[in-house]
Write an enzyme that holds these catalytic residues in place. Structure first.
Site, PDB file in Angstrom:
ATOM      1  N   ASP A   1       0.834  -1.204   0.000  1.00 62.86           N
ATOM      2  CA  ASP A   1       0.000   0.000   0.000  1.00 62.86           C
ATOM      3  C   ASP A   1       0.868   1.254   0.000  1.00 62.86           C
ATOM      4  O   ASP A   1       1.891   1.326   0.687  1.00 62.86           O
ATOM      5  CB  ASP A   1      -0.901   0.028   1.238  1.00 62.86           C
ATOM      6  CG  ASP A   1      -1.689   1.330   1.322  1.00 62.86           C
ATOM      7  OD1 ASP A   1      -2.564   1.536   0.472  1.00 62.86           O
ATOM      8  OD2 ASP A   1      -1.376   2.145   2.215  1.00 62.86           O
TER       9      ASP A   1
ATOM     10  N   TYR B   1       2.456  10.216   0.485  1.00 66.68           N
ATOM     11  CA  TYR B   1       3.617   9.681   1.192  1.00 66.68           C
ATOM     12  C   TYR B   1       4.907  10.145   0.510  1.00 66.68           C
ATOM     13  O   TYR B   1       5.378   9.543  -0.452  1.00 66.68           O
ATOM     14  CB  TYR B   1       3.575   8.161   1.248  1.00 66.68           C
ATOM     15  CG  TYR B   1       2.367   7.574   1.937  1.00 66.68           C
ATOM     16  CD1 TYR B   1       1.573   8.325   2.800  1.00 66.68           C
ATOM     17  CD2 TYR B   1       2.001   6.247   1.725  1.00 66.68           C
ATOM     18  CE1 TYR B   1       0.468   7.776   3.427  1.00 66.68           C
ATOM     19  CE2 TYR B   1       0.893   5.686   2.360  1.00 66.68           C
ATOM     20  CZ  TYR B   1       0.133   6.460   3.203  1.00 66.68           C
ATOM     21  OH  TYR B   1      -0.976   5.907   3.821  1.00 66.68           O
TER      22      TYR B   1
ATOM     23  N   LYS C   1      -3.856   5.785  -3.425  1.00 72.24           N
ATOM     24  CA  LYS C   1      -4.962   6.612  -2.956  1.00 72.24           C
ATOM     25  C   LYS C   1      -5.161   7.844  -3.836  1.00 72.24           C
ATOM     26  O   LYS C   1      -4.261   8.241  -4.591  1.00 72.24           O
ATOM     27  CB  LYS C   1      -4.715   7.022  -1.505  1.00 72.24           C
ATOM     28  CG  LYS C   1      -4.474   5.799  -0.604  1.00 72.24           C
ATOM     29  CD  LYS C   1      -4.222   6.155   0.824  1.00 72.24           C
ATOM     30  CE  LYS C   1      -3.887   4.916   1.636  1.00 72.24           C
ATOM     31  NZ  LYS C   1      -2.529   4.394   1.352  1.00 72.24           N
TER      32      LYS C   1
ATOM     33  N   SER D   1       1.075   3.612  15.158  1.00 69.81           N
ATOM     34  CA  SER D   1       2.115   4.593  14.807  1.00 69.81           C
ATOM     35  C   SER D   1       3.463   4.317  15.460  1.00 69.81           C
ATOM     36  O   SER D   1       4.389   5.108  15.321  1.00 69.81           O
ATOM     37  CB  SER D   1       1.685   6.034  15.130  1.00 69.81           C
ATOM     38  OG  SER D   1       0.558   6.402  14.381  1.00 69.81           O
ATOM     39  N   GLY D   2       3.589   3.210  16.188  1.00 66.37           N
ATOM     40  CA  GLY D   2       4.898   2.850  16.720  1.00 66.37           C
ATOM     41  C   GLY D   2       4.914   2.325  18.139  1.00 66.37           C
ATOM     42  O   GLY D   2       5.790   1.550  18.513  1.00 66.37           O
TER      43      GLY D   2
ATOM     44  N   LEU E   1       3.204   0.189  19.780  1.00 68.77           N
ATOM     45  CA  LEU E   1       3.110  -1.258  19.948  1.00 68.77           C
ATOM     46  C   LEU E   1       4.299  -1.986  19.326  1.00 68.77           C
ATOM     47  O   LEU E   1       4.406  -3.212  19.459  1.00 68.77           O
ATOM     48  CB  LEU E   1       1.804  -1.793  19.350  1.00 68.77           C
ATOM     49  CG  LEU E   1       0.539  -1.485  20.157  1.00 68.77           C
ATOM     50  CD1 LEU E   1      -0.696  -2.028  19.447  1.00 68.77           C
ATOM     51  CD2 LEU E   1       0.619  -2.038  21.574  1.00 68.77           C
ATOM     52  N   ALA E   2       5.174  -1.250  18.666  1.00 66.96           N
ATOM     53  CA  ALA E   2       6.427  -1.835  18.174  1.00 66.96           C
ATOM     54  C   ALA E   2       7.546  -1.641  19.183  1.00 66.96           C
ATOM     55  O   ALA E   2       8.331  -2.549  19.451  1.00 66.96           O
ATOM     56  CB  ALA E   2       6.805  -1.222  16.832  1.00 66.96           C
TER      57      ALA E   2
ATOM     58  N   ALA F   1       6.471   0.372  25.936  1.00 63.26           N
ATOM     59  CA  ALA F   1       6.414   1.554  26.807  1.00 63.26           C
ATOM     60  C   ALA F   1       7.627   1.686  27.712  1.00 63.26           C
ATOM     61  O   ALA F   1       7.709   2.609  28.508  1.00 63.26           O
ATOM     62  CB  ALA F   1       5.151   1.486  27.668  1.00 63.26           C
TER      63      ALA F   1
END
Length: 342
Positions: free
Chosen positions: A55, A60, A85, A240-241, A243-244, A247
Site C-alpha cells: 500500500d 507519502y 490513494k 504509529s509505533g 506497539l512496536a 512503553a
C-alpha cells in the site's frame, strides 16, 4: 502462528490479498530522511518474505513512496497486489530541501499536496500514480483521508466533490477493470461508516482503530462491514509505533503520529506484562490480533529497512498460545466482543 501465505478476499470482488501487507508511508521519508538503499531493501525483503500486498499513496513523500515501491517491485513475479490513494493532487512547487519537514515528510520532491476529490482530479491522480509506480494496473484505489478528523467543517465541501463526480470516477475505473476494488483510507471509524452508507465500497483501509491497543471499530464499523460485505484492510497495527517499541526504557515512539499520552503508555505496559508472562513478543501479538475478526482481510505494517521487514515477517509467524489471548480478554485488556485469533 499466522501463515503468511494465507489469502483473504476483499469484499465481494474476488480479489485476494495476503494476510500481511506492506505499508508505504515510512519509505516516503516520514519523520526523517531514509536512504534509497534502506527503502529498496524494506520493499524487497518484504516481498522475499512472502508479502504480496503493498500500500502507498501520493501523499507519502509527495510521490516518493510510489516511486520507490514501483522501482523495487519492477518485474516481480508473481506480481503483488498494489493499492494507492486519491484525494490529494500533487502541485509543482519548485526545488525543496529534504532536511525541512513538510507535513511530516522529509522529501526532496518538488510538489505539495492539495486536497481535491473532484472527478478530474481523481482520474488525473490515478494516471499519475500508474506512471510513478510503473505498473499497468492499480488493484485497489482508496479515497484518502475523507472525514471531519482531517477536514473539520470543510468536509462537506469535499463530500460534495465526491457526490458530484469524484465517486463516479472511481466507479468508472472499477467497472472498466482499470482497478479491481475501491474504498477509502482513513483513521476514523465515523467517516468509514458514513462513506459505506453513502457509496458502494469494497474495502476500508482503517489505520489504528482496530489494534491490540484499541478496538473502537467494534462499536459500529465492524458490525456494519459484516452486514455490507466490506473488508477492513487493517493499517497501523502498531498504532504509529508504540506497539512496536513498547512503553519501557523511555523509547522514542509515536501514537496516532504524536508522542503517546501517559494513559496510552500505561495500557501498553499492561499488555507488555501479559506478553512477558506468556513469552510472546509484543510485536507478534500486535500483528496477529486484528486477523481474529472475519472482516479483516489483511494487516498492513510499515517498514523502513530490510531488517525491519524480516522482523515483521518473523513476528507475524510467531506461535502464540490461545491462553495468551484468553488472558488478555479475562483481564480486560481487549474488548470482550473482539474475536480472538485461532
Amino acid at each position: 502462528m499466522t501463515d503468511l501465505r494465507a489469502r483473504r478476499v476483499v469484499g465481494r470482488t474476488g480479489l485476494e490479498v495476503g494476510v500481511l501487507g506492506f505499508g508505504g508511508a515510512g519509505i516516503g521519508n516520514l519523520y526523517r530522511v531514509l536512504p534509497e538503499d534502506d527503502a529498496a531493501a524494506a520493499v524487497c525483503e518484504s516481498y522475499a518474505s512472502g508479502v504480496r500486498y503493498f500500500d502507498t499513496a501520493p501523499f507519502y513523500g509527495f510521490g516518493l513512496s510510489e516511486l520507490r515501491i514501483g522501482a523495487a517491485l519492477r518485474g516481480a513475479q508473481p506480481a503483488p497486489v498494489i493499492s494507492t490513494k486519491v484525494g490529494r493532487s500533487l502541485v509543482p512547487t519548485g526545488p525543496q530541501d529534504e532536511s525541512a519537514g513538510r507535513q511530516g515528510y522529509f522529501s526532496p520532491r518538488p510538489f505539495a499536496p492539495k486536497f481535491d476529490y473532484s472527478y478530474d482530479a481523481i482520474r488525473r491522480s490515478h494516471d499519475e500514480s500508474l506512471e510513478r509506480l510503473g505498473v499497468p494496473r492499480i488493484d485497489i484505489l482508496l479515497i484518502h483521508d475523507i472525514g471531519t478528523l482531517t477536514h473539520g467543517a470543510a468536509n462537506d465541501t469535499y463530500l460534495h466533490q465526491l457526490d458530484t463526480g469524484g465517486f463516479r470516477a472511481l466507479r468508472e475505473l472499477r467497472d472498466s477493470g482499470a482497478v479491481r476494488a475501491i474504498g477509502i483510507g482513513v483513521n476514523e471509524c465515523a467517516a468509514a461508516v458514513q462513506m459505506i452508507e453513502r457509496y458502494e465500497l469494497d474495502c476500508v483501509l482503517l489505520a489504528g482503530r482496530y489494534t491490540l491497543l484499541e478496538q473502537t471499530a467494534l462499536d459500529e464499523l465492524l458490525p456494519f462491514c459484516e452486514v455490507e460485505g466490506v473488508s477492513i484492510l487493517c493499517g497501523g497495527p502498531f498504532n504509529s509505533g508504540v506497539l512496536a517499541t513498547g512503553a519501557r526504557a523511555g523509547a522514542k515512539t509515536h501514537y496516532d503520529y504524536a508522542p503517546p499520552p501517559a494513559d496510552v503508555l500505561a495500557r501498553v505496559a499492561q499488555l507488555e506484562a501479559v506478553c512477558d508472562e506468556f513469552s510472546v513478543p509484543l510485536q507478534a501479538a500486535a500483528l496477529q490480533f486484528p486477523l481474529g475478526h472475519a472482516s479483516v482481510a489483511t494487516v498492513v505494517a510499515g517498514s523502513a529497512s530490510g531488517a525491519e521487514s524480516r522482523n515483521i515477517a518473523t513476528q507475524f509467524a510467531h506461535p502464540i498460545p490461545v491462553e495468551f489471548w484468553r488472558a488478555l480478554r479475562e483481564r480486560g485488556l481487549v474488548d470482550a466482543r473482539a474475536p480472538l485469533p485461532a
